[in-house]
Design a protein around this motif. Sequence first.
Motif, PDB file in Angstrom:
ATOM      1  N   VAL A 289       0.807  -1.329  -0.008  1.00  0.00           N
ATOM      2  CA  VAL A 289       0.220   0.013  -0.155  1.00  0.00           C
ATOM      3  C   VAL A 289       0.765   1.212   0.098  1.00  0.00           C
ATOM      4  O   VAL A 289       0.765   2.319  -0.839  1.00  0.00           O
ATOM      5  N   LYS A 290       2.015   1.250   1.034  1.00  0.00           N
ATOM      6  CA  LYS A 290       2.851   2.387   0.892  1.00  0.00           C
ATOM      7  C   LYS A 290       3.485   2.830  -0.491  1.00  0.00           C
ATOM      8  O   LYS A 290       3.419   3.700  -0.873  1.00  0.00           O
ATOM      9  N   THR A 291       3.844   1.661  -0.965  1.00  0.00           N
ATOM     10  CA  THR A 291       4.640   1.504  -2.429  1.00  0.00           C
ATOM     11  C   THR A 291       3.689   2.389  -3.502  1.00  0.00           C
ATOM     12  O   THR A 291       3.905   3.082  -4.292  1.00  0.00           O
ATOM     13  N   GLU A 292       2.523   1.745  -3.537  1.00  0.00           N
ATOM     14  CA  GLU A 292       1.495   2.115  -4.545  1.00  0.00           C
ATOM     15  C   GLU A 292       1.260   3.678  -4.036  1.00  0.00           C
ATOM     16  O   GLU A 292       0.895   4.656  -5.215  1.00  0.00           O
ATOM     17  N   LEU A 293       0.951   4.054  -2.724  1.00  0.00           N
ATOM     18  CA  LEU A 293       0.471   5.307  -2.522  1.00  0.00           C
ATOM     19  C   LEU A 293       1.854   6.357  -2.890  1.00  0.00           C
ATOM     20  O   LEU A 293       1.665   7.448  -3.528  1.00  0.00           O
ATOM     21  N   GLY A 294       3.229   5.981  -2.736  1.00  0.00           N
ATOM     22  CA  GLY A 294       4.289   6.649  -2.975  1.00  0.00           C
ATOM     23  C   GLY A 294       4.287   6.726  -4.413  1.00  0.00           C
ATOM     24  O   GLY A 294       4.979   7.732  -5.031  1.00  0.00           O
ATOM     25  N   THR A 295       3.867   5.934  -5.485  1.00  0.00           N
ATOM     26  CA  THR A 295       4.022   5.928  -6.740  1.00  0.00           C
ATOM     27  C   THR A 295       2.565   6.529  -7.548  1.00  0.00           C
ATOM     28  O   THR A 295       2.974   6.306  -8.809  1.00  0.00           O
ATOM     29  N   THR A 296       1.733   6.925  -6.896  1.00  0.00           N
ATOM     30  CA  THR A 296       0.710   7.586  -7.546  1.00  0.00           C
ATOM     31  C   THR A 296       0.726   8.958  -7.582  1.00  0.00           C
ATOM     32  O   THR A 296       0.623   9.561  -6.540  1.00  0.00           O
ATOM     33  N   LYS A 297       0.187   9.440  -8.662  1.00  0.00           N
ATOM     34  CA  LYS A 297       0.104  10.880  -8.797  1.00  0.00           C
ATOM     35  C   LYS A 297      -1.167  11.498  -8.196  1.00  0.00           C
ATOM     36  O   LYS A 297      -2.081  10.601  -8.093  1.00  0.00           O
ATOM     37  N   GLY A 298      -1.077  12.558  -7.665  1.00  0.00           N
ATOM     38  CA  GLY A 298      -2.419  13.107  -6.949  1.00  0.00           C
ATOM     39  C   GLY A 298      -2.430  12.494  -5.539  1.00  0.00           C
ATOM     40  O   GLY A 298      -3.302  12.609  -4.726  1.00  0.00           O
ATOM     41  N   VAL A 299      -1.386  11.781  -4.850  1.00  0.00           N
ATOM     42  CA  VAL A 299      -1.488  11.335  -3.391  1.00  0.00           C
ATOM     43  C   VAL A 299      -0.066  11.756  -2.822  1.00  0.00           C
ATOM     44  O   VAL A 299       0.880  11.325  -3.427  1.00  0.00           O
ATOM     45  N   THR A 300      -0.347  12.233  -1.628  1.00  0.00           N
ATOM     46  CA  THR A 300       1.021  12.872  -1.028  1.00  0.00           C
ATOM     47  C   THR A 300       1.311  11.767   0.089  1.00  0.00           C
ATOM     48  O   THR A 300       0.798  11.920   1.110  1.00  0.00           O
ATOM     49  N   ALA A 301       1.895  10.572  -0.403  1.00  0.00           N
ATOM     50  CA  ALA A 301       1.994   9.498   0.313  1.00  0.00           C
ATOM     51  C   ALA A 301       2.872   9.774   1.808  1.00  0.00           C
ATOM     52  O   ALA A 301       2.794   9.119   2.641  1.00  0.00           O
TER      53      ALA A 301
END
Length: 127
Positions: A59-71
């Motif tokens: 989940v952290k990895t996906e959030l970190g590589t997704t535009k529009g989300v400040t992981a």
Amino acid sequence: MQNHSLIRRSMTAAALTLAFVAVPPSQAVASQSNEPAMQASDNQTVPDKAADAWITTKVKTELGTTKGVTATDINVTTNDGVVTLTGNVESSMEKNHAVRIARQIKGVKSVDASGLAVGPARHDDSH
């Protein structure tokens, strides 16, 4: 006399072999009797904890590589397949996007984003 020695060695070897063969079932019975007590103190087995750690990392990895989300402003924890998101996001759209991303990860049973506040991010952009 040599015949007695051979018989004695054979009997000793047979007794030791029997002892080694009998030990594992008795240990298995002992471990099964302790299992409920161990589970009472900790409801997760090692594979469950490993799965939760994998889910959190994914989940952290996906959030970190997704535009529009400040992981960096989102904390992720997982317990028994339930992902909990906490921290700050800038909009409800970003919050919903983070929840969607977490739900897509294999093994996630549900996502709790009640601790994910909508408002200004806490990180400091001034360098």
